[in-house]
Design an enzyme around this catalytic site. Structure first.
Site, PDB file in Angstrom:
ATOM      1  N   GLY A  49       0.794  -1.145   0.111  1.00 33.37           N
ATOM      2  CA  GLY A  49      -0.042   0.021  -0.170  1.00 33.37           C
ATOM      3  C   GLY A  49       0.865   1.221  -0.049  1.00 33.37           C
ATOM      4  O   GLY A  49       1.928   1.338  -0.332  1.00 33.37           O
ATOM      5  N   ALA A  50       0.373   2.334   0.566  1.00 34.13           N
ATOM      6  CA  ALA A  50       1.017   3.651   0.249  1.00 34.13           C
ATOM      7  C   ALA A  50       1.444   3.819  -1.107  1.00 34.13           C
ATOM      8  O   ALA A  50       2.675   4.271  -1.430  1.00 34.13           O
ATOM      9  CB  ALA A  50       1.903   3.717   1.504  1.00 34.13           C
ATOM     10  N   LEU A  51       0.644   3.639  -1.980  1.00 30.25           N
ATOM     11  CA  LEU A  51       0.821   3.604  -3.459  1.00 30.25           C
ATOM     12  C   LEU A  51       1.411   5.067  -3.923  1.00 30.25           C
ATOM     13  O   LEU A  51       0.881   6.138  -3.568  1.00 30.25           O
ATOM     14  CB  LEU A  51      -0.412   3.220  -4.117  1.00 30.25           C
ATOM     15  N   HIS A  55       4.472   2.625  -7.812  1.00 32.26           N
ATOM     16  CA  HIS A  55       3.492   1.493  -8.011  1.00 32.26           C
ATOM     17  C   HIS A  55       2.662   1.855  -9.352  1.00 32.26           C
ATOM     18  O   HIS A  55       2.497   0.749  -9.873  1.00 32.26           O
ATOM     19  CB  HIS A  55       2.471   1.430  -6.926  1.00 32.26           C
ATOM     20  N   ASP A 168      13.980  -2.176  -5.207  1.00 34.08           N
ATOM     21  CA  ASP A 168      14.133  -3.086  -4.149  1.00 34.08           C
ATOM     22  C   ASP A 168      14.963  -4.370  -5.247  1.00 34.08           C
ATOM     23  O   ASP A 168      14.099  -5.350  -5.139  1.00 34.08           O
ATOM     24  CB  ASP A 168      12.999  -3.435  -3.750  1.00 34.08           C
ATOM     25  N   GLN A 171      15.273  -7.639  -3.696  1.00 43.85           N
ATOM     26  CA  GLN A 171      14.169  -8.251  -3.270  1.00 43.85           C
ATOM     27  C   GLN A 171      13.756  -8.983  -4.787  1.00 43.85           C
ATOM     28  O   GLN A 171      13.429 -10.143  -4.885  1.00 43.85           O
ATOM     29  CB  GLN A 171      13.039  -7.427  -2.850  1.00 43.85           C
TER      30      GLN A 171
HETATM   31  O1  PAF Z   1       8.112  -4.476  -1.871  1.00 38.20           O
HETATM   32  C1  PAF Z   1       7.086  -4.629  -1.122  1.00 38.20           C
HETATM   33  O2  PAF Z   1       6.229  -3.582  -1.017  1.00 38.20           O
HETATM   34  C2  PAF Z   1       7.173  -5.790  -0.132  1.00 38.20           C
HETATM   35  O3  PAF Z   1       8.445  -6.181   0.115  1.00 38.20           O
HETATM   36  C3  PAF Z   1       6.430  -6.950  -0.985  1.00 38.20           C
HETATM   37  C4  PAF Z   1       7.027  -7.631  -2.304  1.00 38.20           C
HETATM   38  C5  PAF Z   1       4.899  -6.420  -1.356  1.00 38.20           C
HETATM   39  C6  PAF Z   1       6.285  -8.185  -0.061  1.00 38.20           C
HETATM   40  O4  PAF Z   1       5.642  -7.736   1.089  1.00 38.20           O
END
Ligand code: PAF
Length: 272
Positions: A49-51, A55, A168, A171
């Site tokens: 969230g907090a788009l 995003h 990220d 990630q």
């Molecule tokens: O990048 C994010 O917002 C978070 O790490 C994710 C991928 C939604 C997992 O909670």
């Protein structure tokens, strides 16, 4: 009866003009998901969230490349090693709905902790190498939480493509490799970091900075891009009042995490 591709496209358009379909019950979403015929391409954008516009760029890409786009909003507690960071994570549900609807998202899933973690986090996905470096070295267990929640969300949504921002990058890479490792038929798509005019990487955490902090935070991108060595870049950030957590070259990228006004900011650039 399963909807055909044309029906889903039609539904996408009508939702675009009216309201996005929001599922807070995963049982209901799973039943809904079963109604899709296999030829309907599903794109997925997982978020907390907090788009922001970063995003929105992932959502736009998914909407362009798929027949149906699912957005998830879940602030995942298992990836926060600092409980204060978790409680302070911005929550902007109404604004998120406006952005998601305007972008043309088809469905939003917004599960609760109990729905996603019926095992209370007894089962985890743990990667043993890259997840221990950079952000993982400082935030113990962070990537266990990220990989576990993403695995759960991917099992629920069963998308053809899932979209992750390169801000990220660690990630993205860990999720990309997890999907390959577990033979999941999903394309993990990296999307370029969106930046403010100042160069600052867009992030939900930026909303916690003062106006002065927002200006200063742009120095992160400037120094990691301009300085020859990581030592020089780290020194410059320190001189300007940042607390540098790490600033490291890894493969063809330079990664940084630094605190400003108590807010943890991350970024990365490719190195030539
Ligand atoms: O990048 C994010 O917002 C978070 O790490 C994710 C991928 C939604 C997992 O909670």
């Amino acid at each position: 009866m399963s909807p055909t591709l044309a029906q889903v496209n039609f539904r996408k358009k009508s939702i675009h003009m009216s309201k996005v379909q929001v599922f807070d019950s995963m049982t209901e979403f799973l039943s809904f998901r079963q109604t899709f015929s296999p030829d309907v391409e599903i794109g997925f954008v997982p978020t907390m969230g907090a788009l922001h516009q970063g995003h929105v760029s992932l959502l736009n890409r998914s909407i362009d490349e798929n027949d149906f786009t699912v957005l998830s909003i879940f602030v995942n507690p298992t990836q926060f090693n600092d409980p204060t960071d978790f409680t302070k994570y911005p929550k902007t549900w109404d604004a998120d709905m406006v952005l998601a609807t305007a972008a043309g998202v088809n469905a939003i899933i917004a599960p609760t902790y109990n729905q996603l973690y019926p095992d209370n986090y007894r089962y985890k996905i743990i990667e043993g190498e890259f997840s221990k470096k950079l952000c993982g070295a400082e935030r113990i267990g962070h990537f266990d939480g990220v990989l576990t929640v993403v695995m759960k969300l991917l099992q629920i949504v069963r998308p053809h493509k899932a979209y992750f921002g390169e801000k990220d990058y660690q990630q993205f890479k860990l999720i990309h490799d997890m999907v390959q490792s577990f033979f999941m038929p999903i394309q993990v798509v990296p999307c370029p970091t969106l930046r403010e005019a100042s160069g600052l990487a867009m992030s939900s955490r930026n909303t916690r900075l003062s106006a002065e902090g927002l200006k200063k935070a742009a120095l992160i991108y400037q120094f990691i891009s301009e300085e020859k060595t990581t030592v020089q870049a780290a020194q410059k950030l320190t001189d300007h009042g940042f607390q540098v957590e790490y600033l490291q070259d890894e493969g063809d990228r330079r990664f940084v995490a630094a605190f400003l006004e108590g807010v943890r900011l991350i970024d990365n650039v490719t190195i030539k």
